[in-house]
Design an enzyme around this catalytic site. Sequence first.
Site, mmCIF file in Angstrom:
data_model
loop_
_atom_site.group_PDB
_atom_site.id
_atom_site.type_symbol
_atom_site.label_atom_id
_atom_site.label_comp_id
_atom_site.label_asym_id
_atom_site.label_seq_id
_atom_site.Cartn_x
_atom_site.Cartn_y
_atom_site.Cartn_z
ATOM 1 N N CYS A 271 0.814 -1.218 0.000
ATOM 2 C CA CYS A 271 0.000 0.000 0.000
ATOM 3 C C CYS A 271 0.846 1.265 0.000
ATOM 4 O O CYS A 271 1.930 1.291 0.585
ATOM 5 C CB CYS A 271 -0.880 0.054 1.239
ATOM 6 S SG CYS A 271 -1.939 -1.351 1.456
ATOM 7 N N ARG B 182 5.612 -0.196 -5.812
ATOM 8 C CA ARG B 182 5.495 -0.940 -4.560
ATOM 9 C C ARG B 182 4.544 -2.128 -4.700
ATOM 10 O O ARG B 182 4.555 -3.024 -3.860
ATOM 11 C CB ARG B 182 4.974 -0.023 -3.449
ATOM 12 C CG ARG B 182 5.877 1.150 -3.173
ATOM 13 C CD ARG B 182 5.152 2.217 -2.382
ATOM 14 N NE ARG B 182 4.903 1.813 -1.017
ATOM 15 C CZ ARG B 182 5.725 2.016 -0.004
ATOM 16 N NH1 ARG B 182 6.865 2.630 -0.219
ATOM 17 N NH2 ARG B 182 5.428 1.627 1.208
ATOM 18 N N TRP C 67 -2.868 -2.813 -1.605
ATOM 19 C CA TRP C 67 -2.455 -4.191 -1.858
ATOM 20 C C TRP C 67 -3.268 -5.007 -0.855
ATOM 21 O O TRP C 67 -3.020 -4.942 0.349
ATOM 22 C CB TRP C 67 -0.954 -4.318 -1.621
ATOM 23 C CG TRP C 67 -0.391 -5.646 -2.010
ATOM 24 C CD1 TRP C 67 -0.013 -6.040 -3.261
ATOM 25 C CD2 TRP C 67 -0.103 -6.754 -1.147
ATOM 26 N NE1 TRP C 67 0.477 -7.318 -3.215
ATOM 27 C CE2 TRP C 67 0.432 -7.785 -1.933
ATOM 28 C CE3 TRP C 67 -0.260 -6.982 0.230
ATOM 29 C CZ2 TRP C 67 0.818 -9.017 -1.412
ATOM 30 C CZ3 TRP C 67 0.122 -8.195 0.758
ATOM 31 C CH2 TRP C 67 0.661 -9.199 -0.068
ATOM 32 N N ASN D 296 -2.209 2.228 5.574
ATOM 33 C CA ASN D 296 -1.146 1.355 5.076
ATOM 34 C C ASN D 296 -0.731 0.484 6.262
ATOM 35 O O ASN D 296 -0.151 1.001 7.215
ATOM 36 C CB ASN D 296 0.026 2.227 4.589
ATOM 37 C CG ASN D 296 1.149 1.406 3.996
ATOM 38 O OD1 ASN D 296 1.088 0.185 3.969
ATOM 39 N ND2 ASN D 296 2.171 2.081 3.515
ATOM 40 N N GLY D 297 -1.078 -0.793 6.215
ATOM 41 C CA GLY D 297 -0.721 -1.678 7.331
ATOM 42 C C GLY D 297 -1.847 -2.638 7.635
ATOM 43 O O GLY D 297 -2.707 -2.891 6.784
ATOM 44 N N GLU E 254 18.792 -17.685 -4.868
ATOM 45 C CA GLU E 254 18.333 -16.394 -5.391
ATOM 46 C C GLU E 254 18.000 -16.513 -6.887
ATOM 47 O O GLU E 254 17.023 -15.923 -7.352
ATOM 48 C CB GLU E 254 19.402 -15.323 -5.125
ATOM 49 C CG GLU E 254 19.211 -13.998 -5.844
ATOM 50 C CD GLU E 254 17.889 -13.285 -5.589
ATOM 51 O OE1 GLU E 254 17.144 -13.683 -4.674
ATOM 52 O OE2 GLU E 254 17.584 -12.337 -6.346
ATOM 53 N N LYS F 52 14.344 -15.595 -8.372
ATOM 54 C CA LYS F 52 14.139 -14.579 -9.411
ATOM 55 C C LYS F 52 13.243 -15.130 -10.506
ATOM 56 O O LYS F 52 12.319 -14.466 -10.953
ATOM 57 C CB LYS F 52 15.517 -14.190 -9.973
ATOM 58 C CG LYS F 52 15.727 -12.831 -10.472
ATOM 59 C CD LYS F 52 15.547 -11.682 -9.507
ATOM 60 C CE LYS F 52 15.207 -11.928 -8.148
ATOM 61 N NZ LYS F 52 14.930 -11.188 -7.112
ATOM 62 N N GLU G 213 9.516 -15.667 -9.440
ATOM 63 C CA GLU G 213 8.757 -14.428 -9.268
ATOM 64 C C GLU G 213 8.181 -13.903 -10.572
ATOM 65 O O GLU G 213 7.092 -13.345 -10.583
ATOM 66 C CB GLU G 213 9.673 -13.329 -8.707
ATOM 67 C CG GLU G 213 10.020 -13.494 -7.263
ATOM 68 C CD GLU G 213 10.946 -12.379 -6.803
ATOM 69 O OE1 GLU G 213 12.070 -12.295 -7.313
ATOM 70 O OE2 GLU G 213 10.537 -11.601 -5.949
ATOM 71 N N HIS H 163 20.330 -36.813 -1.423
ATOM 72 C CA HIS H 163 19.583 -37.064 -0.181
ATOM 73 C C HIS H 163 18.083 -36.900 -0.367
ATOM 74 O O HIS H 163 17.363 -36.777 0.625
ATOM 75 C CB HIS H 163 20.105 -36.138 0.923
ATOM 76 C CG HIS H 163 21.572 -36.323 1.176
ATOM 77 N ND1 HIS H 163 22.071 -37.437 1.820
ATOM 78 C CD2 HIS H 163 22.635 -35.577 0.830
ATOM 79 C CE1 HIS H 163 23.399 -37.341 1.870
ATOM 80 N NE2 HIS H 163 23.765 -36.224 1.277
ATOM 81 N N LYS I 272 6.485 -4.572 -3.833
ATOM 82 C CA LYS I 272 7.901 -4.228 -3.756
ATOM 83 C C LYS I 272 8.337 -4.026 -2.305
ATOM 84 O O LYS I 272 9.366 -4.514 -1.879
ATOM 85 C CB LYS I 272 8.141 -2.951 -4.563
ATOM 86 C CG LYS I 272 9.583 -2.466 -4.561
ATOM 87 C CD LYS I 272 10.445 -3.338 -5.451
ATOM 88 C CE LYS I 272 11.896 -2.940 -5.488
ATOM 89 N NZ LYS I 272 12.730 -4.070 -5.915
#
Length: 598
Positions: free
Chosen positions: A2, A27, A75, A101-102, A476, A480, A483, A499, A593
């Site tokens: 948000c 964001r 969001w 926002n939260g 990573e 990437k 996503e 294993h 983001k």
Amino acid sequence: MCGIFGYAGRDNAAERIINGLKRLEYRGYDSWGVAIADLDSEQINLVKHTGKIGEVSSEKLFDTTSTIGIGHTRWATHGGVTDTNAHPHYSTDKSFVLAQNGIVENYQELKSELISKGYEFISQTDTEVIVRLVEEELKTAQDLHEAVRQAFLKLTGRNTIIVLEKKNSHIIAVRNGSPLVIGIGNEEIIIASDTLSFADRTNKVILVENYQMVEYKNGETKLFDVKENAELKTEIIELDQADTKVEKEGFDHFMIKEIVEQRYTINEAVQYTLDELNPLLGRIKEKSSKGGQGKVYTVGAGTAGFAAMQIAFFLRKHANVNATELKAYEMESYKNLFTPEDTLIAVSQSGETADTIEAIEFAKEKGTKIASIVNMLGSTITRISDYKYFSRSGAEICVASTKAFTAQTAWGLLLALSLIGKYEEAKKVVKDLSQNLESFFEGNDFSNIKNLAKKLKDQEHFFVLGKGQNFVASLEGALKIKEITYKHFEGFAAGELKHGVIALIDQGTPVFGIISNDENKADMLSALAEVKARGGFTIGVAKENNELFDFFIETIEGHEADSIANIIPFQLISYFMALQLGNSPDKPRNLAKSVTVK
Ligand code: F6R
């Protein structure tokens, strides 16, 4: 996640707010809203929609040219993505609107109380609970300021709110957890979630701390301590404008622009003098090297969590420091282990990640010192750190982090090598990598990687193996690609293969192996041989080709920084595969983001 953007000044507020919300788009959001106070008619005009703001123009939305209003990008957390759930929310009498926002963690109990008092709810959001709570407080409070203050003190969780009143040219915003900054422009004030959103207007900023309230009323801006209800002095700081460009600069997407920018951002991250590094180097040497009892922890989440892992690896491997990587969201068992002798290095692009902030708070409570490597100037993590370092990568707009990761890890390498007196060598390693990247990107049409992306785009399951310095790159690299392509990519330590993971290898299963010319090369080749023997399709990400590879991607020479260089092919595969699949590389589905909620 948000975003909040409030404007009061001389310009058309709707235009300014829409522009500000677009600058907050990176964001991540799924709906948006703009509310404008028409002071002549004493009415608030509100427009809310799901989806992207796109090319919306202020004239089409509002027939007023009011100069005060607020906007929000949502969001979704509580309640689906609908126009009704989008913020801001009107009060029952439409005298004010509010956006948050939260997350209001105690919204269920507050809502039941308010329902029992006769309040009705239109949306499914936790935010509407704050609106009704302010209405309830207004019954006894002397004014809106006091009602908002009282209501805010009843909320639990991390939440930051902004309120617009229909009269008095009045905006109130209160911060707890989620970020809030004030931009002081030329006869205008902006109250927003980050400084990037108004960097085109001003670099003069007031940083708002938790439990502080900003009140703009009839041209005057004041800051208050919410708990004490006392007015506070404000301090205006000036930020470095060069860090705030948000243009694609001729590239098709921010992602590819940011990948290519790594040819210089990696080097920027290590532009620290020894004098600037010495406070942290001294602390680690004194407390955690040569018999010191203090531990070094590194912490972050997602990509920043992987950068934290890589930094801990560098500290152990190069500097013999007892460094442990922690995941910001899995701290419980560590809470009681922190001591004043320890140092926690927090890694974050935004500097606003709720999980990471909470981890820092746990450590701080025990007296542990906090160092941080953060990309956003003026962010919360920087402000609560004892040793502050910036990765200096410039704005990272693409939701998937690329240049921030390589900058953070380059800084980590500088730290580790400087601890053993190899400061100059570290700078040279990173500079050389930077130059190698320059040549790599120069005129490169990425045809090899594009071919691979095309070949593999219809597969669903992929594996990436790494060992030693390349273990984190496997994690990573896989993240990437997940996503942006929405494919199942899994990174593993090559040693894990036998294993259990090998059970997943079937005819044609694509398996990447990240191979440096180091002590782990033989093990990595054996792992790929085992994959190939079971029909897997092997992709070697290495310096030179090998008969064990079904496909070869040549890597960029990085020497001690090989693990940093080796992430770049995965960033490129992710980008080109996303394009093949018709996905948006800059705004992948469901992601935000800046993850300011837990
Ligand atoms: C992935 C990504 C996220 C972030 C994570 C932490 O590409 O960007 O995994 O790394 O949400 O964010 P920061 O770095 O802002 O603390």
